[in-house]
Write an enzyme that holds these catalytic residues in place. Structure first.
Site, PDB file in Angstrom:
ATOM      1  N   CYS A 194      -3.756   0.586  -3.008  1.00 41.23           N
ATOM      2  CA  CYS A 194      -3.723  -0.635  -2.204  1.00 41.23           C
ATOM      3  C   CYS A 194      -2.625  -1.574  -2.692  1.00 41.23           C
ATOM      4  CB  CYS A 194      -5.066  -1.348  -2.285  1.00 41.23           C
ATOM      5  SG  CYS A 194      -6.439  -0.407  -1.582  1.00 41.23           S
ATOM      6  N   CYS A 239     -10.442  -3.770  -4.348  1.00 35.63           N
ATOM      7  CA  CYS A 239      -9.426  -4.797  -4.613  1.00 35.63           C
ATOM      8  C   CYS A 239     -10.054  -6.160  -4.842  1.00 35.63           C
ATOM      9  CB  CYS A 239      -8.404  -4.836  -3.487  1.00 35.63           C
ATOM     10  SG  CYS A 239      -7.294  -3.404  -3.570  1.00 35.63           S
ATOM     11  N   GLU A 284      -2.854  -4.780  -3.187  1.00 35.30           N
ATOM     12  CA  GLU A 284      -3.363  -5.697  -4.208  1.00 35.30           C
ATOM     13  C   GLU A 284      -3.277  -5.069  -5.602  1.00 35.30           C
ATOM     14  OE1 GLU A 284      -5.750  -6.484  -0.399  1.00 35.30           O
ATOM     15  OE2 GLU A 284      -4.886  -4.756  -1.432  1.00 35.30           O
ATOM     16  N   ASN A 306       0.843  -1.185   0.000  1.00 38.72           N
ATOM     17  CA  ASN A 306       0.000   0.000   0.000  1.00 38.72           C
ATOM     18  C   ASN A 306       0.886   1.246   0.000  1.00 38.72           C
ATOM     19  OD1 ASN A 306       0.575  -0.868   2.756  1.00 38.72           O
ATOM     20  ND2 ASN A 306      -0.818   0.721   3.477  1.00 38.72           N
ATOM     21  N   CYS A 328     -10.221  -4.674   0.457  1.00 42.19           N
ATOM     22  CA  CYS A 328     -11.301  -3.700   0.297  1.00 42.19           C
ATOM     23  C   CYS A 328     -12.162  -4.100  -0.908  1.00 42.19           C
ATOM     24  CB  CYS A 328     -10.745  -2.292   0.134  1.00 42.19           C
ATOM     25  SG  CYS A 328     -10.008  -1.949  -1.483  1.00 42.19           S
TER      26      CYS A 328
END
Length: 138
Positions: free
Chosen positions: A52, A88, A54, A41, A85
């Site tokens: 993020c 993601c 991901e 992140n 989240c």
């Protein structure tokens, strides 16, 4: 869960840029070719402008010319495994089949393994766009 993914995510997590929240997240994903891609992140003082972990790992995979995820490992320093989240979850679903394993982990060793379908039930996908795509192509 693969030890190499856990190790890669744990190592890369230390590189997260999280000066505002202090909440560092590391991700390692394996593409279908077997290559491992990582992400962290990256915060910004304007919170919505951060990215993020991901998303970073997926971007690295795409930059390398790969398009399919075979496995994902996410790690954060939290009392319980932290789910991805919503954004993601959708990003992972774009590149992974519904049965792909997503391991959510804490830095003290707790894990929760979910499939992409469990992580994002009722996912919005390309089939939902079929009419619009057909209309645009004339």
């Amino acid at each position: 869960m693969s030890d190499d993914l856990r190790d890669a995510a744990t190592r890369i997590r230390a590189n997260a840029y999280a000066p505002y929240s202090g909440f560092q997240v590391g991700v390692a994903l394996r593409s279908e070719s077997g290559r491992i891609f990582t992400g962290v992140n990256v915060e910004n003082v304007a919170y919505p402008e951060g990215t993020c972990a991901e998303a970073g790992a997926i971007a690295a995979m795409c930059a390398a010319g790969e398009r399919r995820i075979a496995e994902v490992f996410v790690i954060a320093d939290s009392p319980e495994p932290v789910p991805c989240c919503g954004g993601c979850r959708q990003k992972i679903a774009e590149f992974a089949g519904p049965d792909v394993a997503v391991t959510l982990a804490t830095t003290d060793g707790k894990t929760l393994v979910m499939s992409v379908a469990q992580l994002l039930p009722g996912a919005f996908g390309p089939d939902h766009m079929a009419r619009a795509t057909a209309a645009a192509q004339g």
